[in-house]
Design a protein around this motif. Structure first.
Motif, mmCIF file in Angstrom:
data_model
loop_
_atom_site.group_PDB
_atom_site.id
_atom_site.type_symbol
_atom_site.label_atom_id
_atom_site.label_comp_id
_atom_site.label_asym_id
_atom_site.label_seq_id
_atom_site.Cartn_x
_atom_site.Cartn_y
_atom_site.Cartn_z
ATOM 1 N N MET A 189 0.753 -1.173 0.156
ATOM 2 C CA MET A 189 0.541 0.028 0.068
ATOM 3 C C MET A 189 0.934 1.312 0.203
ATOM 4 O O MET A 189 2.095 1.036 1.190
ATOM 5 C CB MET A 189 -0.689 -0.032 1.177
ATOM 6 C CG MET A 189 -1.774 0.869 1.379
ATOM 7 S SD MET A 189 -2.544 0.832 2.670
ATOM 8 C CE MET A 189 -3.320 2.337 3.336
ATOM 9 N N MET A 190 0.689 1.842 -0.438
ATOM 10 C CA MET A 190 1.643 3.484 -1.117
ATOM 11 C C MET A 190 0.290 4.464 0.266
ATOM 12 O O MET A 190 -0.781 4.055 -0.989
ATOM 13 C CB MET A 190 1.613 3.707 -2.348
ATOM 14 C CG MET A 190 2.844 2.970 -2.899
ATOM 15 S SD MET A 190 4.635 3.250 -2.858
ATOM 16 C CE MET A 190 4.242 5.942 -3.008
ATOM 17 N N THR A 191 1.568 5.190 0.138
ATOM 18 C CA THR A 191 0.406 6.125 1.087
ATOM 19 C C THR A 191 1.307 7.731 1.327
ATOM 20 O O THR A 191 2.951 7.832 1.179
ATOM 21 C CB THR A 191 0.603 5.871 2.371
ATOM 22 O OG1 THR A 191 -0.003 5.094 3.026
ATOM 23 C CG2 THR A 191 -0.593 7.422 3.017
ATOM 24 N N GLU A 192 -0.314 8.592 0.259
ATOM 25 C CA GLU A 192 1.215 9.629 0.027
ATOM 26 C C GLU A 192 0.854 10.717 0.922
ATOM 27 O O GLU A 192 -0.305 11.150 0.979
ATOM 28 C CB GLU A 192 1.501 10.239 -1.170
ATOM 29 C CG GLU A 192 2.025 11.106 -1.195
ATOM 30 C CD GLU A 192 1.566 11.571 -3.024
ATOM 31 O OE1 GLU A 192 2.341 10.735 -4.077
ATOM 32 O OE2 GLU A 192 0.970 12.128 -3.811
ATOM 33 N N LEU A 193 1.639 12.174 1.429
ATOM 34 C CA LEU A 193 0.955 13.280 2.079
ATOM 35 C C LEU A 193 0.981 14.020 1.646
ATOM 36 O O LEU A 193 2.854 14.624 1.664
ATOM 37 C CB LEU A 193 1.019 13.277 4.401
ATOM 38 C CG LEU A 193 0.670 14.272 4.671
ATOM 39 C CD1 LEU A 193 -0.990 14.547 4.510
ATOM 40 C CD2 LEU A 193 0.960 14.131 6.276
ATOM 41 N N ASN B 87 -6.006 -2.422 5.153
ATOM 42 C CA ASN B 87 -5.449 -1.649 4.281
ATOM 43 C C ASN B 87 -6.249 -0.207 4.182
ATOM 44 O O ASN B 87 -6.157 0.773 4.122
ATOM 45 C CB ASN B 87 -4.738 -2.215 2.804
ATOM 46 C CG ASN B 87 -3.586 -2.775 2.567
ATOM 47 O OD1 ASN B 87 -3.109 -2.364 3.637
ATOM 48 N ND2 ASN B 87 -3.815 -4.041 1.607
ATOM 49 N N VAL B 128 -3.564 16.853 1.580
ATOM 50 C CA VAL B 128 -4.360 16.151 1.100
ATOM 51 C C VAL B 128 -3.376 14.240 1.046
ATOM 52 O O VAL B 128 -2.126 14.255 1.251
ATOM 53 C CB VAL B 128 -3.926 16.289 -0.690
ATOM 54 C CG1 VAL B 128 -5.176 15.153 -1.581
ATOM 55 C CG2 VAL B 128 -5.211 17.082 -0.803
ATOM 56 N N VAL B 129 -3.994 13.294 2.044
ATOM 57 C CA VAL B 129 -3.425 12.647 2.081
ATOM 58 C C VAL B 129 -4.085 11.103 1.060
ATOM 59 O O VAL B 129 -4.868 11.235 0.837
ATOM 60 C CB VAL B 129 -3.177 11.837 3.537
ATOM 61 C CG1 VAL B 129 -4.926 11.973 4.525
ATOM 62 C CG2 VAL B 129 -2.259 10.591 3.351
ATOM 63 N N THR B 130 -3.199 10.682 0.326
ATOM 64 C CA THR B 130 -3.248 9.624 -0.785
ATOM 65 C C THR B 130 -3.421 8.674 -0.418
ATOM 66 O O THR B 130 -1.972 7.985 -0.029
ATOM 67 C CB THR B 130 -2.630 10.096 -2.216
ATOM 68 O OG1 THR B 130 -3.249 11.857 -2.085
ATOM 69 C CG2 THR B 130 -4.009 9.369 -3.440
ATOM 70 N N HIS B 131 -4.199 7.509 -0.620
ATOM 71 C CA HIS B 131 -3.934 6.341 0.150
ATOM 72 C C HIS B 131 -4.038 4.972 -1.296
ATOM 73 O O HIS B 131 -4.848 4.957 -1.988
ATOM 74 C CB HIS B 131 -4.003 5.440 1.114
ATOM 75 C CG HIS B 131 -3.595 5.823 2.496
ATOM 76 N ND1 HIS B 131 -2.898 5.953 2.941
ATOM 77 C CD2 HIS B 131 -4.482 7.158 2.966
ATOM 78 C CE1 HIS B 131 -3.206 6.460 4.557
ATOM 79 N NE2 HIS B 131 -4.038 6.934 4.345
ATOM 80 N N ASP B 132 -2.636 4.222 -1.202
ATOM 81 C CA ASP B 132 -3.520 3.232 -3.141
ATOM 82 C C ASP B 132 -3.129 2.232 -2.245
ATOM 83 O O ASP B 132 -1.899 1.231 -1.791
ATOM 84 C CB ASP B 132 -2.027 3.908 -4.051
ATOM 85 C CG ASP B 132 -2.173 4.869 -5.114
ATOM 86 O OD1 ASP B 132 -0.897 5.937 -4.538
ATOM 87 O OD2 ASP B 132 -3.783 4.970 -5.048
ATOM 88 N N ILE B 133 -4.003 1.730 -2.427
ATOM 89 C CA ILE B 133 -4.829 -0.112 -1.879
ATOM 90 C C ILE B 133 -4.685 -1.287 -3.073
ATOM 91 O O ILE B 133 -5.345 -0.737 -3.556
ATOM 92 C CB ILE B 133 -5.816 0.248 -1.400
ATOM 93 C CG1 ILE B 133 -5.710 0.828 -0.700
ATOM 94 C CG2 ILE B 133 -5.978 -1.455 -0.800
ATOM 95 C CD1 ILE B 133 -7.161 1.569 0.526
ATOM 96 N N PRO B 134 -3.514 -1.934 -3.693
ATOM 97 C CA PRO B 134 -3.884 -2.552 -4.596
ATOM 98 C C PRO B 134 -4.721 -3.239 -4.269
ATOM 99 O O PRO B 134 -5.100 -3.759 -2.987
ATOM 100 C CB PRO B 134 -2.499 -3.389 -4.586
ATOM 101 C CG PRO B 134 -1.940 -3.103 -3.185
ATOM 102 C CD PRO B 134 -2.596 -2.096 -3.108
#
Lengths: 387, 283
Positions: A189-193, B87, B128-134
């Motif tokens: 899982m990739m998280t970016e703030l 996740n 902005v927080v972005t989560h990429d959940i596979p």
């Protein structure tokens, strides 16, 4: 040596020690004219922390007459003296740290309420000065934020996250979790703030850059900063140069120096590029042999006078301020090759020290770059998915 | 295939988060099924999960302020994704005070469920927080594995005792035995029993009430069944405990159906969420 801390400062001292315990196993203690220096370094020499408590921090501050007292001891034994912060606050009025010449012990006496005295005699080892070579002022970029912002930011990442990537542009700061390039990486899982520069008390970015460092070790400083309510300053440069996080007030200065992943794409250059510049100034000259033990000894036998911040004139020639991040590869390679020639013994030093943390950074950085590219471009293509 | 959604209301966000948390406590991996009107979390019973299966159904409109979905094709207007609910739980955790949370299907290195939360910040520009959940897209030929489970032909249906009580009883019983027997009758009596070589413990509940099935045609409770007759099922106590412990949404109705010596079917109903959990009997 004789230092006495009173009132609320006892708790601050305790918190500093707990903070240092997140870095390394040993506490290095050195009273100097500028204050009491408490330092720690991790086993792979990729993280270093120093708390300098000025004489004003103490009710009484007396350095040893010969100015050469330095010691190190297991940090756990010092932590046990300052075990419970809440009970310290409630009952301890004064804390006295003395060097007991006759018994060769470091005596820590806690003067508590109702006349209770708790005396701890800690054995220690003589050592030489533990020093990291870094210079905040020569860093291209500096951010300063309230500790609350830092803590809130870090909350978005799982406690187990090892490495984090910090990227800056002219008006934005990104924090991302760093994924190791292995079989599981594509499923992680990739998280970016993303934060705007407005949220920072100070935002001085001269070079748009992206650095990766260990988050775990940083948490110790964040806990300290949050409880003290002091802002945190971050000094950094291009990848490979250490990142320095600093918390300062009128009576103390804390510096956490962490190694960053280098951007190098050629394995042969990675050995020197990863250097965190923890070597003392004399090391390049005195360092004669290759093996690990010698390196450690060399570090400890350095004789560095005066304050803890020594300009990193020994670091490989870097014109950091003018370098743009993507175009820097060629330049960096050349300089590193030069530096390599200057200090061949470091090869083993670095590869031993960074074996576990940095793997083959060439693949890592390529992956990082690719990841960054993908993340950026797909924000327009978000609705295309094949079934 | 396309999916874009947005939650703005804080209450809806909290509620959705609690549902996701509940699901994440029950299984490491499950199927997220998106249809025009509903969102489902599905776990189909397999040997590897001890045969338990789960069906969680949400009415989309009660959670999302915006919801657009285009399935694989016009006649199969659904999306099936295999996802790790933990996740999703983690991503939602720190977004509880967000101004808005967007969830959409994207393609990064692999298909992802991307969660973007707009958080309050110290400046005029939001964080902005972005989560990429596979996620894994499940092909249409496998969709039949994840159909809505049929209501089993149960022997007894009964309301559960207060969850807190039931949970503490089961927790204590778990220390003594690996298996628990649940028995209940149509008079509103339920017993939870464990039996080992050294000890046997039974907890009795009375006057729980029995749900009135029958009119909807899916089940006709046989009138001839003796009200006193107990239907029982022996289950792995850890599965039951896991289910009770994970609950974060307080159901308005909690009941179970027992198929004698075969299945324990637990049903938790809430205004906009329903959760069904099937625990098979152990011999």
């Amino acid at each position: 040596m004789d230092c006495v801390a009173t009132g609320g400062n006892v708790k601050v001292l305790a918190k500093a020690i707990h903070s240092l315990s997140r870095i390394g196993e040993e506490l290095y203690l050195e009273p100097v004219e500028d204050g009491l220096a408490l330092r720690s370094v991790n086993s792979s020499r990729s993280a270093f922390a120093c708390f300098l408590l000025s004489p004003l921090f103490f009710q009484r501050y007396q350095t040893p007459s010969d100015q050469s007292f330095r010691c190190k001891m297991p940090i756990k034994s010092v932590q046990s003296v300052f075990k419970s912060l809440s009970s310290l606050e409630r009952s301890v009025e004064k804390c006295r740290i003395q060097f007991n010449n006759e018994k060769s012990r470091l005596t820590i006496t806690l003067h508590c309420k109702h006349g209770l005295l708790k005396t701890h005699n800690l054995s220690f080892q003589d050592c030489e000065s533990l020093q990291a070579v870094f210079d905040k002022d020569s860093c291209a970029n500096m951010l300063q934020a309230q500790s609350r912002l830092m803590v809130d930011t870090v909350l978005h990442f799982p406690p187990s996250l090892e490495e984090v990537n910090l990227s800056v542009s002219n008006d934005r700061v990104w924090l991302r979790n760093h994924i190791e390039d292995d079989a599981d990486s594509s499923r992680a899982m990739m998280t970016e703030l993303c934060l705007s520069s407005d949220e920072f008390d100070q935002f001085a970015v001269n070079t748009q850059t992206s650095i990766t460092f260990c988050l775990k070790e940083l948490r110790g400083l964040l806990v300290f900063a949050e409880s003290s309510g002091l802002p945190v300053s971050i000094y950094f440069d291009e990848p490979g140069s250490p990142v320095i996080l600093s918390v300062t007030d009128s009576v103390l200065e804390a510096n956490f120096v962490l190694a960053t992943l280098s951007e190098d794409s050629h394995p042969k250059n990675h050995v020197n590029a990863n250097t965190k510049h923890l070597q003392a100034e004399q090391m390049t000259d005195d360092f004669m042999c290759d093996d690990m033990d010698s390196v450690l000894i060399a570090m400890e036998t350095s004789e560095l006078p005066g304050p803890s911040h020594v300009p990193s004139s020994s670091s490989p020639p870097h014109n950091t301020n003018n370098r743009k991040h993507p175009a820097s590869e060629d330049e960096e390679e050349e300089e590193q090759e030069e530096a390599l020639i200057e200090r061949p013994p470091n090869k083993k030093f670095c590869s031993l020290f960074f074996g576990s943390v940095l793997l083959a950074s060439s693949q890592l950085t390529n992956q990082t770059i690719q990841n960054q590219e993908v993340l950026a471009s797909d924000s327009d293509n978000e609705d295309q998915t094949e079934s | 295939m396309k999916f874009r959604s947005k939650i703005i209301d804080v209450g809806c966000l909290n509620h959705f988060t609690r549902v996701v948390n509940t699901v994440s406590k029950l299984t490491k991996s499950c199927v997220l099924r998106l249809t025009r009107d509903h969102v489902y979390f599905v776990l189909s019973g397999k040997i590897s999960t001890g045969g338990v299966s789960m069906w969680c159904e949400l009415l989309q409109v009660n959670f999302f302020d915006e919801y657009q979905m285009e399935g694989v094709s016009a006649d199969a207007n659904e999306i099936f994704l295999e996802v790790t609910p933990e996740n999703l739980s983690r991503a939602l955790k720190t977004a509880q005070n967000a101004k808005s949370v967007k969830m959409k299907l994207t393609k990064k290195n692999c298909p992802c469920l991307t969660l973007a939360a707009e958080l309050p910040s110290l400046s005029s520009v939001s964080r902005v927080v972005t989560h990429d959940i596979p996620v894994d897209v499940i092909p249409r030929r496998l969709w039949h594995d994840f159909r809505e489970p049929q209501m089993p032909d149960f022997d007894v249906s009964i309301y559960l005792p207060p969850l807190k009580t039931m949970k503490s009883v089961v927790d204590r019983m778990k220390n003594l035995s690996n298996y628990l027997v649940m028995e209940a009758n149509l008079k509103g009596d339920m017993n939870l029993k464990i039996e080992t070589d050294l000890v046997s413990v039974t907890t009795h509940f009375k006057d729980l009430g029995n749900p009135p099935w029958g009119d909807d045609g899916s089940q006709t409770v046989s009138q001839s069944r003796d009200d006193d007759l107990m239907a029982e099922v022996r289950v792995d106590i850890r599965k039951l405990q896991q289910f009770l412990t994970g609950q974060q949404v307080n159901p308005s109705k909690a009941m179970c159906n027992i198929v004698h010596k075969r299945i324990l079917h637990l049903i938790f109903l809430h205004e906009d969420v329903s959760l069904q959990y099937f625990i098979p009997a152990v011999v």
